[in-house]
Scaffold this motif. Structure first.
Motif, PDB file in Angstrom:
ATOM      1  N   GLU A 197       0.807  -1.225   0.000  1.00 24.96           N
ATOM      2  CA  GLU A 197       0.000   0.000   0.000  1.00 24.96           C
ATOM      3  C   GLU A 197       0.836   1.269   0.000  1.00 24.96           C
ATOM      4  N   LEU A 198       2.145   1.128   0.058  1.00 22.88           N
ATOM      5  CA  LEU A 198       3.010   2.310   0.121  1.00 22.88           C
ATOM      6  C   LEU A 198       3.933   2.364  -1.087  1.00 22.88           C
ATOM      7  N   LYS A 199       4.445   3.564  -1.335  1.00 19.33           N
ATOM      8  CA  LYS A 199       5.381   3.730  -2.437  1.00 19.33           C
ATOM      9  C   LYS A 199       6.690   3.027  -2.040  1.00 19.33           C
ATOM     10  N   PRO A 200       7.187   2.104  -2.878  1.00 18.27           N
ATOM     11  CA  PRO A 200       8.419   1.410  -2.485  1.00 18.27           C
ATOM     12  C   PRO A 200       9.590   2.373  -2.399  1.00 18.27           C
ATOM     13  N   HIS A 201      10.403   2.221  -1.375  1.00 18.70           N
ATOM     14  CA  HIS A 201      11.569   3.103  -1.280  1.00 18.70           C
ATOM     15  C   HIS A 201      12.883   2.342  -1.263  1.00 18.70           C
ATOM     16  N   GLY A 202      12.803   1.005  -1.301  1.00 21.35           N
ATOM     17  CA  GLY A 202      14.016   0.215  -1.543  1.00 21.35           C
ATOM     18  C   GLY A 202      15.125   0.434  -0.551  1.00 21.35           C
ATOM     19  N   SER A 203      14.862   0.310   0.736  1.00 19.38           N
ATOM     20  CA  SER A 203      15.940   0.579   1.686  1.00 19.38           C
ATOM     21  C   SER A 203      16.553  -0.669   2.305  1.00 19.38           C
ATOM     22  N   CYS A 204      15.796  -1.770   2.419  1.00 17.41           N
ATOM     23  CA  CYS A 204      16.349  -2.914   3.156  1.00 17.41           C
ATOM     24  C   CYS A 204      17.245  -3.785   2.294  1.00 17.41           C
ATOM     25  N   LYS A 205      17.023  -3.756   0.990  1.00 19.13           N
ATOM     26  CA  LYS A 205      17.834  -4.490   0.016  1.00 19.13           C
ATOM     27  C   LYS A 205      17.738  -6.011   0.145  1.00 19.13           C
TER      28      LYS A 205
END
Ligand code: SF4
Ligand code: SF4
Ligand code: FES
Lengths: 240, 190
Positions: free
Chosen positions: A42-50
């Motif tokens: 439901e959220l815009k992906p921000h790709g932080s955990c990798k």
């Protein structure tokens, strides 16, 4: 003119996608699990955990941000990628204080479930045992910063869905931490409410509702019954 | 002497696998769980013999094939026992959440050890005003450590405690010469 099929392969399996979907969205819709932690549909992906890093046509990238394209060859469950994911998980575990036997989220926790999936048997690295506070100032919700993995789902949800902007990440690198937007820094001094969506997005045991702890006993929880892979397949069957 | 040649080929008694177990700073829950393998312990004892262990009451560990360590490293005695096990055991296994990750004892790691001792022994009514300091008592370490932060560890069995079935799967894999493998539902951190 023949249409190009909207499919790619994930570890050799054909996956159909709707144009605009990311690789991870299409995989989950097909009931196929790619390990991930910071992604929330439901959220815009921000790709932080990798954690969702896959190899797409020979190059690595985050499955939660790369758009699905016809004919892509995606590799995810390879010994090399899984080995790297295990290392990432181990770093997450030693960086916070994750004492699962004493955590209310145990059995419902995504971090733990991914660790089970990747057969992570120990945290490997020396523990940091950081000193982090607990915030029990709010009447209905408590925050245990020891277990925060900085996935930012609460930050995004409170800002973009609830329109309240209660959480933020502060500091850089090793010093990054979650902060609360009130003069005292306490959750009790915000207008945060149990009905906020942000009260229910935390994938780990950092944001917990009060007075419902252990209503469901350990051993009978989501990932006690099913692996996270089986759960993803069941969710897709259910038409989610 | 009996000179009769048996028609049965003489069975060479296979050397039993020697196992030592101990609890460092643990609650003995993992050892209790070991006993939860129930009657399978009879199968186990066919191929295994115990060296130092709470089960045998042998006080020092001799050369062993497998060492199972419950509990984390919390005081100087734990360090000595753990080193004795590492020196003597070919394969050393961290057994349970405390040995694997510090567990419950490590929950004191964010406290100052002096403050913790004073709070327990000096600041409570009816308990006197002295922190016990008999020379027989091992000194506490300032921080509690999982065992792999002190010695090299070959295998890890998480769980608080690991279930009897988990222990059984792991130990039988190992004895059979397989790479031990724990998967759902045997792999648990709680
Ligand atoms: S948040 Fe998850 S991984 Fe961390 S202690 Fe709780 S159950 Fe374990
Ligand atoms: S509190 Fe939970 S949702 Fe928020 S950043 Fe930490 S882990 Fe993520
Ligand atoms: S889920 Fe893709 S980077 Fe976290």
């Amino acid at each position: 003119m023949s249409e190009i099929a909207n499919t790619f392969t994930l570890d050799g399996q054909i996956v159909h996608f709707t144009p605009g979907q990311t690789i991870l969205e299409a995989a989950l819709e097909a009931g196929l699990y790619i390990p991930h932690l910071c992604f929330n549909p439901e959220l815009k992906p921000h790709g932080s955990c990798k954690l969702c890093t896959v190899i797409v046509n020979g190059r690595s990238g985050s499955a939660c941000t790369i758009k699905a394209m016809p004919g892509q060859e995606v590799q995810s469950s390879t010994p090399e990628l899984d080995g790297r994911r295990r290392l990432q998980l181990q770093m997450i575990f030693v960086e916070g204080n994750h004492f699962c036997p004493g955590c209310e989220k145990s059995g419902n926790c995504k971090l733990q479930a991914v660790a089970y999936d990747l057969e992570m048997l120990n945290p490997h690295f020396p523990h940091f045992f950081p000193e982090r506070p607990i915030d029990a100032s709010h009447p209905d919700v408590m925050i245990d910063f020891n277990r925060c993995i900085l996935c930012e789902q609460c930050v995004q949800t409170s800002r973009d869905v609830d329109g309240k902007n209660i959480f933020a990440l502060a500091g850089r690198g090793m010093k990054s931490h979650l902060i609360i937007n009130s003069p005292s820094g306490k959750l009790g001094d915000t207008d945060f409410a149990l009905t906020d969506k942000a009260a229910h997005v935390c994938p780990v045991g950092a944001i917990l509702e009060k007075r419902v702890g252990y209503a469901k006993p350990i051993g009978e929880r989501i990932y006690d019954e099913k692996t996270i892979r089986e759960q993803v397949a069941a969710d897709a069957e259910g038409g989610l | 002497m009996d000179t009769q040649v048996s028609s049965q080929p003489q069975k060479v008694a296979k050397r039993k696998i020697r196992v030592a177990t101990t609890s460092l700073s643990g609650c003995f829950g993992c050892h209790m769980s070991l006993l939860d393998i129930d009657e399978r312990i009879l199968q186990l004892i066919e191929v295994v013999e115990f060296d130092r262990s709470p089960i045998t009451d042998i006080k020092h560990c001799g050369p062993c094939d497998i060492g199972l360590i419950e509990g984390s490293v919390c005081n100087s005695e734990n360090v000595h026992v753990l080193r004795e096990f590492r020196e003597n055991c070919n394969v050393l296994i961290a057994f349970g959440a405390c040995a694997v990750a510090g567990g419950l004892p490590a929950q004191r790691n964010h406290l100052d050890i002096g403050d913790a001792l004073r709070e327990v022994y000096c600041d409570r009514a009816g308990l006197g005003k002295q922190i016990p300091n008999d020379r027989e008592l091992p000194l506490l370490l300032d921080k509690v450590h999982p065992i792999n932060e002190v010695v090299r560890v070959d295998y890890f069995i998480p769980g608080c405690p690991p279930s009897g079935d988990t222990i059984w799967k792991f130990v039988t894999d190992l004895i059979a010469g397989h790479m031990p493998r724990l998967e759902h539902p045997l792999l648990k951190f709680d």
